[in-house]
Scaffold this motif. Sequence first.
Motif, short mmCIF file in Angstrom:
data_model
loop_
_atom_site.label_atom_id
_atom_site.label_comp_id
_atom_site.label_asym_id
_atom_site.label_seq_id
_atom_site.Cartn_x
_atom_site.Cartn_y
_atom_site.Cartn_z
N ALA A 885 2.27 40.19 -19.63
CA ALA A 885 2.87 39.46 -18.51
C ALA A 885 3.98 40.27 -17.85
N LYS A 886 4.16 39.98 -16.56
CA LYS A 886 5.29 40.51 -15.82
C LYS A 886 5.96 39.34 -15.11
N ALA A 913 0.67 46.64 -23.83
CA ALA A 913 -0.79 46.64 -23.92
C ALA A 913 -1.23 46.64 -25.37
N PRO A 914 -2.36 45.99 -25.70
CA PRO A 914 -2.86 46.00 -27.08
C PRO A 914 -3.20 47.43 -27.51
N GLN A 915 -3.11 47.65 -28.83
CA GLN A 915 -3.34 49.01 -29.34
C GLN A 915 -4.77 49.47 -29.05
N GLY A 926 0.11 39.86 -14.37
CA GLY A 926 0.18 41.03 -15.25
C GLY A 926 -1.23 41.53 -15.56
N ASP A 927 -1.34 42.42 -16.53
CA ASP A 927 -2.64 42.97 -16.91
C ASP A 927 -3.33 42.02 -17.89
N LEU A 928 -4.57 41.66 -17.54
CA LEU A 928 -5.33 40.70 -18.33
C LEU A 928 -6.46 41.44 -19.02
#
Length: 1002
Positions: A885-886, A913-915, A926-928
Amino acid sequence: MPELAKAYEPQQVEDRLYKKWQDSGLFKANPKSSKKPYSIVMPPPNITGKLTLGHVLNNTIQDILARKARMEGKEVLWLPGTDHAGLATQTAVEKHIRNTEKKTRHDFTREEFVERIWKWKEEFGGIITQQLRKIGCSCDWSRERFTLDKDYERAVQEVFVKLYESESIRMAYRLVNWCPSSRTALSDEEVIPKKQKSFLYYVKYDLVNEARAVETATSALSGGAFFPTEPPLGTAEGTNEPSYLVVATTRPETIMADVALAVNPNGKWKDYIGRFVYRPIDPIPIPIIGDDAVDETFGTGILKVTPAHDKVDFEIVKRNNRNNPLSPLAIFGILSEDAKIECKFSLDLARGNRSYRHPEPHQKLIEARRGERVKDLEALNGLDRFEARKRTVEILSEKGLLFKEEPYENTVGFSERADVPIEPRLSVQWFLKYPKVPEALALIQNSHVKFHPEHWTKVYQHWLENIQDWCISRQVWWGHRIPVWYKAPQEAFPDSLQWPTSRLKFYWWSVAEVSSHQLEKNVKCSHESPGHGWVQDEDTLDTWFSSWLWAYETMRTEDGTRQKFYPTSALVTGPDIIFLWVARMLIAGLHFKPNGEKSESGGPGYLLPGSPEATGSDQPAASKYSNATLEANLAFKDVYFTGLIRDKQGRKLSKSLGNSPDPLDLIAKYGADGLRFGLVRIAPQGADIRFDEKQIEEGRNFCNKLWNICRFRTMQGPVDPNAEPFKHKRSIFADELLDRLHFLLEGDRNALTALNQFNFSEGASQLYDFVWNEFASRFVEAAKSDFAQADSLTREGTLATFDYVLSHVLRLLHPFAPFVTEELWCELGFKPDSLQLALWPTKSPRSKTWSPRAREIYSSADAGRQLRGEVKLPSNQKIPFFLVAKGDPLTDDQKAVLAAFLNASDIKVLATAPQDPGPKAFTELGDLYLPATGLVDPAVEKDRLTKELAKVEKDLEQTRKKHGDANMLAKAPPAKIEDWRKLEVSLAEKEKSLRDSLDKLG
């Protein structure tokens, strides 16, 4: 409150509601009302007509205007009626009698046949008005008019008498458009030009010499006609004289009616002016004359002049005869009323049964060819025009006078009604010289009347600037009979002319040397017969001569209807009758001033700008009108021209092509509202419509969607007709819907402005998008979260917002889809009892607590669903998402709504971000991300990322070009430049992220 039925069934609603509306008098206009008037006169459909998609579109738009005006608090008169359609109805009835009784109208007296038409009209003439009720037309049916009503018929006759007495109407012997099928004259506007594949025939016309000209077989073609550069074979030695000229024509069958050849007096054949040639069929010498109208680029540059069968030729002969009164050219026709060769007069001349003195040098030449003349004429007499064309070509070939023939495409005028080629034909007819033409032009030029779309003003202006007299008489029995009477006793006429059983004889008698007193004594123009011994003219008036009075004559009542509702507010019609009807109604209003002169204190009469008097022209002075007089007598203030409905291939709809669906079948299948809304939504202003039944299905689906929204609302409890959402605590989703409603009503590009500007398709599309997307797909889905929680703090605000917006939506949609909206309005308990009496929405405030968060959630959900589709994950499969989220964090309620939109089993909000990231969508939140493993095929994901990267790179390049363009930066406002800068940063981040993701996939 009981729940609504599971599905909307229009067949169970429409007839019931329409009867309710009519019984309650909701469509009736009250001329005594103090409300502001709004009026429309229905373009009267023919009594022979049945409902078409064109009727549906035209009358739906009229109904939209009428219903909207009622809701705006105006007193509305939508006045319906039908047209007697003289020629069309007579043809239909005669066909019916022919099929059922094996008779024609000539087996009856005129009175008997007209009586049969009246009976037919009573049985079948009201079909289309009953069908118009099926689509919901809110007309005041108590005022329905017919163009042959007694009062209306009297008014038409009064107008004829006035125009006759002012010498605007007169009889004339002219070349008219003649329909050989219907056997009647037609106006120019009733002739449809069509491209036809034909032949151009090149015919030899022998030049007349002292001795018979010698034909040559080896002449050279110079500039189109034969003018050899070397002596042709058979000519006198040492001469350069051709023996014939070649003329190109598409109509060799009319050669026997040629009276001259014409050449351009300034062209290459000018030296032949004054010479003579033999007519190839019925050979007699005819002169070569000069006229500037000859086009040297056509054919050989030499024109055969056949004044009785061609309008250009007719004018050439008129000019020639004015300039040469001592040696005028004759004008005679050789086609009968049904377009067969009729040359009895010429045969009598050829046989010597009639005498006609030709110039002395030619008389012996004519006598020498008497046998050839008789043979030609006997071979052609009585043949149909097209058969005569073939036979003429054979005769020319046998004589060696056909040089060649070649394929040729030309434009031929067709009768609009009978769909057969018309014939220019000499005939005695009644003509109207249009009054008030300069003033009618000025109405449009100075925006007293507005056309929608505006480009039709140029067509209107061009027609008026080139206007011709109107041929108003028709050779049919059904219609308004011309109120001219002729005295019957033979002694009233010169013995040599006898009693005029036809108008032709009367015309020649009237232009003979007789006194005006004698003429007035034996011819009368009046509504009623002058008495015993008078016979009425047999012809009827052009149907449009009654229709041009429609805008005001339909309102002639004793209750003040015309004073209240004329001028009318708007006219909805097709551009194909812009001349036949629109322009003529404007002229009628200006000339006859149905509401009379209106004085205006404090100023002189108003002179229409652009009229001759205003411009200093030497044309007849234009009338002066006070502003009040002008405003009181305009036929209408706005004209909306519908487009033509075509099929998916762009063809006109027609029964013969099998591409014209029956609107009643569509209503049975999709409901009247589905048909109306679906059709209007695809009918942009000023453009033709490509019809596809799927669009009507979409209209039906939209009505069902609206029904389901309302049904869902009833499942949450009673509806509050007076809901005030701004008094309640509301969710961000309720605020977002209220914000969208505000912009729908008051935004820069809003639905109300679209409707006010006659952009019905745009208005319908905006309402569709609002209801389907903003209301149903977003708000209703988001509201389920509130309704699922009994203790929700925003539940009441959501319900109030639902009811408030629903009230606005039903009112806005009512003009487009009256049945389903009325049913829902009443079922949900809104007031007043009929939606037609509710106030038209004009504005709605924005919420002071609005934030962009709901919009961000909606757009992020759209991006997430698109991501699922791109990686081919079923929409009904629950899967987890990750959100980096942003901005402000999502509340639990907001996250629950987002999860519902995404059909997510869970949404984990991460700081980074996920690993091991999976497919990703860039969203406003944000990035989904989707999970990295187990769901997505790596090859599919790599392909998706590659395509998205290419698009981002292209967008980034274009944005950077804007930053590098000094001219663009100098013209752009600072806010726009800042938007470009932010976009460049965002796109650069996306590019980097996409490259990183591709690198990880290897």
